[in-house]
Write an enzyme that holds these catalytic residues in place. Structure first.
Site, short mmCIF file in Angstrom:
data_model
loop_
_atom_site.label_atom_id
_atom_site.label_comp_id
_atom_site.label_asym_id
_atom_site.label_seq_id
_atom_site.Cartn_x
_atom_site.Cartn_y
_atom_site.Cartn_z
N HIS A 127 -88.99 4.56 93.30
CA HIS A 127 -88.77 5.88 92.69
C HIS A 127 -89.92 6.85 92.99
O HIS A 127 -89.77 8.06 92.81
CB HIS A 127 -88.53 5.76 91.18
N ASP A 135 -86.83 -1.76 92.45
CA ASP A 135 -87.66 -0.56 92.44
C ASP A 135 -88.97 -0.79 93.18
O ASP A 135 -90.05 -0.54 92.64
CB ASP A 135 -87.92 -0.08 91.01
N SER A 158 -97.22 4.88 88.39
CA SER A 158 -96.12 4.14 88.99
C SER A 158 -96.47 3.69 90.41
O SER A 158 -96.91 4.50 91.24
CB SER A 158 -94.85 5.00 89.04
N ILE A 200 -70.78 -11.94 83.61
CA ILE A 200 -71.29 -12.88 82.61
C ILE A 200 -71.77 -12.15 81.36
O ILE A 200 -71.99 -10.94 81.37
CB ILE A 200 -72.44 -13.73 83.17
#
Length: 477
Positions: free
Chosen positions: A120, A150, A224, A280
């Site tokens: 990102h 990511d 980040s 699931i």
């Protein structure tokens, strides 16, 4: 008189001794070094050079007349998404292309300039610039990326040998262990924060393979993609997310998850994942009781995708997967990542519980197809003890919503606070089974519901969009 003098001398001697010894004790206490937390200065000096600041540039083009508003993932420049919306609403279209910038962090993992960061951070970037700790800047190119985890791999060209950050073993990381985060918060440049590992295996809804390290080392916008170090100076995680509703809580991707994908990303530019072809869900206490299971371990198969590897192998809806390729599956969240990391084409043994008996099924793992857009919930109309209204699926409704058959009952309304609402049933859900008995019409539904009395628990198989899920509802009336 002589006796009095002797007592006086003795008293003075005791006072002087007490003063001298207390002073010596005080001096000794002052001289004794204080114990506390170890200094992180040497660790920071050693690891700082491998951490980089990343800035990206994105071109925002003028919106054409009638074009819907689409918010940009980047928004740190003067012409960010909010400014563009303001301009469009009050001043008309933007007159020309504008550039907007985003900031993040990363770290060098190989001496030839290979850099690891978050996807990102560089997503949709027109240009990526990397600044080293020594203030040198390089233009970077994207080698590969993976949106689901990511992560992204970048490459810069430098004639010399670049400093690198050593990758550690995140599986050995323990709760309470000290960790260090280095990054570029708010564009301030290299910033160091420290804290402890608060938790492991956190699921925060970021993606299908959530397995985050939670830490109280301060992580802010701009961190980040930066590294999370242990006290040995090894990278144990990639700082990725913060929680907007709390302070002092950050999340990092375990480095072991990343290491498994790096060779494939560098070679292919993307990740090819294994695929089982099932939907699931978690085995709750109520579901375990309804399915006569001895424990709440495993992953319950809510649906089997037509033509997928699981269907071809014989896995059925209602099976509970407790072991995959020799690995015990205790929690539902453990299965997706385990399957995804399995090579495509490999034959694996899957142990399931079916009708209270264990069964081993061999499945040839397929390739995870491109994601389809999720279908919107169906919204369309005999009050009962569960607190919801249902209606038959007519041929017209079947055609409208793409059903193969006009079978089942559709939930037209759910009362807030009712047993159905509390169980998770919502308007637009289609009820296919009750207690493993097919429901084709309202008559079937009312017959099965009518047999239940207060305190009984129903097991419903519900279709929502393209998936099916089991729900348990306790009758309260």
């Amino acid at each position: 008189m002589i006796i009095k003098r002797r007592f006086l001398f003795l008293f003075l001697a005791l006072v002087i001794s007490a003063f001298v010894y207390s002073d010596i004790g005080y001096s000794a206490a002052k001289a004794k070094p204080q114990e506390g937390l170890p200094s992180l200065a040497e660790l920071v000096k050693k690891e700082n050079p491998a951490v980089v600041n990343i800035s990206t540039t994105q071109i925002i083009k003028p919106r054409k007349k009638g074009e819907p508003k689409e918010r940009s993932p980047h928004g740190q420049g003067p012409y960010d998404k909010d400014f563009r919306d303001f301009w469009d609403d009050f001043l008309g279209e933007l007159p020309k292309d504008f550039k907007t910038q985003s900031l993040g962090s990363g770290f060098i993992i190989r001496k030839d300039g290979l850099i690891l960061t978050n996807n990102h951070v560089i997503e949709d970037a027109e240009e990526i610039m990397v600044r080293l700790n020594d203030e040198r800047e390089f233009k970077a190119k994207v080698i590969g990326k993976d949106k689901k985890i990511d992560i992204a791999l970048l490459k810069i060209e430098d004639k010399g040998e670049l400093p690198i950050a050593e990758l550690g073993d995140s599986d050995k990381l323990e709760i309470g262990e000290w960790v260090l985060a280095i990054g570029n918060p708010f564009g301030l440049g290299h910033t160091v924060t420290a804290g402890i590992v608060s938790a492991k295996g956190r699921v925060i809804g970021a993606g299908p393979y959530d397995d985050f390290i939670q830490t109280d080392a301060s992580i802010n916008p701009g961190n980040s993609g930066g590294p999370l170090f242990n006290m040995k100076g090894e990278v144990v995680g990639i700082n990725t997310a913060i929680t907007a509703s709390g302070q002092g809580i950050g999340f990092a991707i375990p480095i072991n998850t990343v290491k498994n994908l790096l060779p494939q990303i560098e070679k292919e530019g993307k990740v090819t994942r294994g695929w089982l072809g099932i939907m699931i869900q978690e085995v709750t206490k109520e579901l375990a009781k309804s399915l006569n299971l001895k424990s709440e371990e495993g992953a319950l198969v809510g649906d089997v995708i037509s033509g997928g590897p699981a269907e071809k192998a014989g896995i059925m809806r209602g099976d509970v997967i407790i072991e995959f390729n020799g690995k015990k599956i205790k929690k539902m969240k453990e299965l997706p990542a385990t399957v995804a990391n399995t090579p495509v084409g490999k034959d694996v043994k899957v142990k399931v519980i079916r009708e209270s008996a264990e069964k081993v099924i061999t499945v040839k793992i397929g390739k995870l197809p491109e994601e389809k857009e999720a279908s919107a919930d169906i919204v369309k109309e005999t009050n009962n003890k569960l607190g919801m209204r249902v209606q038959d699926i007519t041929p017209e409704l079947a055609k409208q919503f793409g059903f193969e058959k006009a079978e089942g009952v559709i939930v037209a309304e759910v009362e807030r606070g009712s047993p159905a609402f509390d169980a998770g049933i919502r308007r637009g859900d289609v009820i296919l089974e009750i207690d493993k008995t097919p429901v084709k019409k309202i008559d079937d539904y009312e017959k099965l519901i009518g047999k239940k009395k207060k305190g009984d628990t129903l097991l419903l198989l519900v279709k929502r969009g393209e998936s099916t899920t089991f729900y348990t509802i306790k009758v309260e009336e």
